[in-house]
Write a protein that holds these residues in place. Structure first.
Motif, mmCIF file in Angstrom:
data_model
loop_
_atom_site.group_PDB
_atom_site.id
_atom_site.type_symbol
_atom_site.label_atom_id
_atom_site.label_comp_id
_atom_site.label_asym_id
_atom_site.label_seq_id
_atom_site.Cartn_x
_atom_site.Cartn_y
_atom_site.Cartn_z
ATOM 1 N N THR A 278 57.494 1.607 -41.095
ATOM 2 C CA THR A 278 57.320 2.048 -39.717
ATOM 3 C C THR A 278 56.679 0.925 -38.899
ATOM 4 O OG1 THR A 278 55.117 2.969 -40.152
ATOM 5 C CG2 THR A 278 57.020 4.423 -40.517
ATOM 6 N N TRP A 279 56.752 1.056 -37.581
ATOM 7 C CA TRP A 279 56.145 0.049 -36.717
ATOM 8 C C TRP A 279 54.630 0.019 -36.895
ATOM 9 C CZ3 TRP A 279 58.787 -3.734 -34.759
ATOM 10 C CH2 TRP A 279 60.146 -3.563 -34.459
ATOM 11 N N SER A 280 54.021 1.181 -37.118
ATOM 12 C CA SER A 280 52.572 1.223 -37.313
ATOM 13 C C SER A 280 52.183 0.534 -38.620
ATOM 14 C CB SER A 280 52.079 2.674 -37.309
ATOM 15 O OG SER A 280 52.710 3.428 -38.324
ATOM 16 N N LEU A 281 52.977 0.730 -39.671
ATOM 17 C CA LEU A 281 52.702 0.074 -40.946
ATOM 18 C C LEU A 281 52.900 -1.439 -40.826
ATOM 19 C CD1 LEU A 281 51.933 0.494 -43.899
ATOM 20 C CD2 LEU A 281 54.351 0.843 -44.431
ATOM 21 N N LEU A 282 53.924 -1.845 -40.073
ATOM 22 C CA LEU A 282 54.146 -3.264 -39.834
ATOM 23 C C LEU A 282 52.962 -3.870 -39.080
ATOM 24 C CD1 LEU A 282 56.113 -5.689 -39.982
ATOM 25 C CD2 LEU A 282 57.033 -4.944 -37.775
ATOM 26 N N ALA A 283 52.424 -3.115 -38.117
ATOM 27 C CA ALA A 283 51.266 -3.592 -37.351
ATOM 28 C C ALA A 283 50.047 -3.777 -38.251
ATOM 29 C CB ALA A 283 50.946 -2.605 -36.227
ATOM 30 N N VAL A 284 49.880 -2.877 -39.225
ATOM 31 C CA VAL A 284 48.766 -3.014 -40.170
ATOM 32 C C VAL A 284 48.941 -4.282 -40.996
ATOM 33 C CG1 VAL A 284 47.620 -1.993 -42.175
ATOM 34 C CG2 VAL A 284 48.325 -0.527 -40.283
ATOM 35 N N GLY A 285 50.179 -4.567 -41.425
ATOM 36 C CA GLY A 285 50.442 -5.783 -42.193
ATOM 37 C C GLY A 285 50.141 -7.041 -41.400
ATOM 38 N N TYR B 227 46.391 -1.551 -48.109
ATOM 39 C CA TYR B 227 47.053 -0.396 -47.497
ATOM 40 C C TYR B 227 48.564 -0.610 -47.439
ATOM 41 C CZ TYR B 227 47.949 3.341 -44.092
ATOM 42 O OH TYR B 227 48.432 4.469 -43.450
ATOM 43 N N THR B 228 48.979 -1.819 -47.067
ATOM 44 C CA THR B 228 50.415 -2.086 -46.972
ATOM 45 C C THR B 228 51.061 -2.215 -48.350
ATOM 46 O OG1 THR B 228 49.992 -4.476 -46.782
ATOM 47 C CG2 THR B 228 50.201 -3.228 -44.733
ATOM 48 N N VAL B 229 50.365 -2.822 -49.311
ATOM 49 C CA VAL B 229 50.919 -2.944 -50.664
ATOM 50 C C VAL B 229 51.169 -1.562 -51.264
ATOM 51 C CG1 VAL B 229 50.415 -3.675 -53.032
ATOM 52 C CG2 VAL B 229 49.932 -5.213 -51.131
ATOM 53 N N GLN B 230 50.285 -0.615 -50.966
ATOM 54 C CA GLN B 230 50.432 0.736 -51.498
ATOM 55 C C GLN B 230 51.593 1.490 -50.865
ATOM 56 O OE1 GLN B 230 46.147 1.871 -50.774
ATOM 57 N NE2 GLN B 230 46.346 2.758 -52.813
ATOM 58 N N ARG B 231 52.026 1.073 -49.660
ATOM 59 C CA ARG B 231 52.963 1.887 -48.896
ATOM 60 C C ARG B 231 54.292 1.218 -48.563
ATOM 61 N NH1 ARG B 231 47.921 3.247 -48.171
ATOM 62 N NH2 ARG B 231 47.348 5.440 -47.821
ATOM 63 N N MET B 232 54.442 -0.059 -48.843
ATOM 64 C CA MET B 232 55.729 -0.715 -48.606
ATOM 65 C C MET B 232 56.088 -1.555 -49.829
ATOM 66 S SD MET B 232 55.035 -3.935 -45.954
ATOM 67 C CE MET B 232 54.522 -2.942 -44.567
ATOM 68 N N PRO B 233 57.344 -1.991 -49.959
ATOM 69 C CA PRO B 233 57.712 -2.835 -51.099
ATOM 70 C C PRO B 233 56.765 -4.021 -51.240
ATOM 71 C CG PRO B 233 59.673 -2.170 -49.914
ATOM 72 C CD PRO B 233 58.512 -1.680 -49.099
ATOM 73 N N MET B 234 56.367 -4.314 -52.472
ATOM 74 C CA MET B 234 55.330 -5.312 -52.722
ATOM 75 C C MET B 234 55.712 -6.683 -52.179
ATOM 76 S SD MET B 234 53.235 -5.934 -56.257
ATOM 77 C CE MET B 234 54.582 -6.720 -57.157
ATOM 78 N N GLY B 235 56.953 -7.106 -52.407
ATOM 79 C CA GLY B 235 57.385 -8.404 -51.913
ATOM 80 C C GLY B 235 57.312 -8.503 -50.401
ATOM 81 N N THR B 236 57.642 -7.417 -49.720
ATOM 82 C CA THR B 236 57.590 -7.399 -48.257
ATOM 83 C C THR B 236 56.156 -7.472 -47.764
ATOM 84 O OG1 THR B 236 59.604 -6.058 -48.198
ATOM 85 C CG2 THR B 236 58.255 -6.108 -46.207
ATOM 86 N N ALA B 237 55.261 -6.692 -48.392
ATOM 87 C CA ALA B 237 53.851 -6.690 -47.992
ATOM 88 C C ALA B 237 53.231 -8.069 -48.162
ATOM 89 C CB ALA B 237 53.078 -5.653 -48.812
ATOM 90 N N VAL B 238 53.525 -8.727 -49.283
ATOM 91 C CA VAL B 238 52.982 -10.057 -49.540
ATOM 92 C C VAL B 238 53.551 -11.070 -48.544
ATOM 93 C CG1 VAL B 238 52.881 -11.937 -51.221
ATOM 94 C CG2 VAL B 238 52.551 -9.583 -51.975
ATOM 95 N N THR B 239 54.840 -10.958 -48.228
ATOM 96 C CA THR B 239 55.461 -11.874 -47.267
ATOM 97 C C THR B 239 54.797 -11.767 -45.904
ATOM 98 O OG1 THR B 239 57.605 -11.744 -48.398
ATOM 99 C CG2 THR B 239 57.605 -12.505 -46.113
ATOM 100 N N ILE B 240 54.573 -10.547 -45.426
ATOM 101 C CA ILE B 240 53.941 -10.352 -44.118
ATOM 102 C C ILE B 240 52.515 -10.896 -44.128
ATOM 103 C CG2 ILE B 240 53.151 -8.623 -42.451
ATOM 104 C CD1 ILE B 240 55.551 -6.914 -43.286
ATOM 105 N N GLN B 241 51.795 -10.688 -45.230
ATOM 106 C CA GLN B 241 50.432 -11.187 -45.315
ATOM 107 C C GLN B 241 50.402 -12.709 -45.303
ATOM 108 O OE1 GLN B 241 47.854 -12.625 -47.211
ATOM 109 N NE2 GLN B 241 46.285 -11.670 -45.950
#
Length: 308
Positions: free
Chosen positions: A166-173, A107-121
């Motif tokens: 968004t904060w909600s997207l960050l929470a999902v990550g 969900y996060t990879v689809q909606r935020m920059p890929m590098g950022t999503a992977v970093t948070i994960q």
């Protein structure tokens, strides 16, 4: 005995000899090569997910896990290993936590920059260590708590004033990293109880089931151009799992585990080259803080186990 899967690669198991010269004496072991390949294949899987951002997340989970399930069953059949397992409750929890982590990550990879999503994960080792205190009765050094705090500070730095996250997207990550931490602890409990391929298979089966049920409520027919990346998601996943297993079989965990974090570099590079996602200075600083903190914490944990 180690786990061998039926997928063979052209690389030799022995390290190549380097001709005399400036690099004389430098050798890259087979285990290190396999870890480098594992992070590469997983990164290509992220690219497939990102390229299919127009499809529902659960649909991607279904195809990713479905293809990997077929390949996993082939591997088990080749190894003459029963796919049932003998710890149904733990295998169920591994499948549940792994699927929750996968859905939220996709969900996060689809909606935020890929590098950022992977970093948070990649905060998952933080949750793995914290949850391990309660599940496995492990200890966490005081300096590791400082690393954990810095890692979360880095995530907040990435969020900053960005309107793309968004904060909600960050929470999902962050939830994705949390569920991954639960899954990793479950895997560690199962380590001496189940064949590794059985543990992986039950995760794939659970993801296929959940993703398949979700298709009744949210289905979008893929275009012809979507089918290849949908299939490649599962193929790249299996290739990554195969090389990861081979790496851990052939090399000390302490020597190869930190190489796994090259996945962030791959994600940043592919995100820039393929999707035009170039992080801001603040993003780079936040990513550096997260990676540095998590890497140091992982190194401390590996060092502590080595001295135990």
């Amino acid at each position: 005995t180690g786990v061998q899967t039926p997928f063979r690669f052209a690389m030799s198991a022995t390290s190549p000899r380097i001709k005399p010269g400036l690099l004389s004496g430098i050798r890259i072991s087979s285990g290190i090569r396999h870890m480098l390949l594992a992070t590469f294949w997983f990164s290509l899987m992220y690219v497939m997910v990102k390229s299919l951002a127009h499809l529902p997340t659960f649909e991607l989970v279904f195809f990713r896990c479905g293809v990997a399930t077929v390949l996993g069953l082939i591997a088990l059949r080749t190894q003459h290993v029963s796919p049932r397992g003998s710890n149904p409750r733990l295998l169920f929890l591994r499948g549940l936590f792994g699927t929750l982590g996968l859905v939220t990550f996709f969900y996060t990879v689809q909606r935020m920059p890929m590098g950022t999503a992977v970093t948070i994960q990649y905060l998952s080792p933080v949750f793995t260590a914290i949850l391990g205190m309660f599940i496995l009765r492990e200890t966490v050094k005081p300096v590791q708590w400082l690393c954990f705090a810095l890692a979360f500070a880095g995530v907040l730095l990435i969020k900053g004033f960005s309107t793309d996250i968004t904060w909600s997207l960050l929470a999902v990550g962050i939830a994705s990293a949390f569920f991954s931490g639960l899954a990793y602890n479950t895997i560690r409990v199962l380590r001496e109880k189940e064949h590794p391929l059985v543990v992986v298979l039950h995760f794939q089966l659970f993801g296929t089931l959940v993703g398949g049920l979700a298709l009744f409520f949210d289905w979008e027919t893929p275009a012809w151009s979507d089918w290849l990346p949908l299939i490649l998601m599962g193929v790249f996943t299996q290739l990554g799992q195969d090389n990861l297993t081979r790496s851990l079989q052939q090399e000390q965990v302490a020597r190869v585990s930190l190489l796994n974090y090259l996945g962030v570099i791959y994600a940043l590079l592919f995100g820039w080259l393929i999707f035009g996602e170039w992080p801001s200075t603040t993003d780079f600083l936040g990513i550096a803080v997260v990676l540095g903190s998590v890497l140091f914490s992982v190194w401390m944990g590996v060092r502590a186990r080595g001295q135990a």
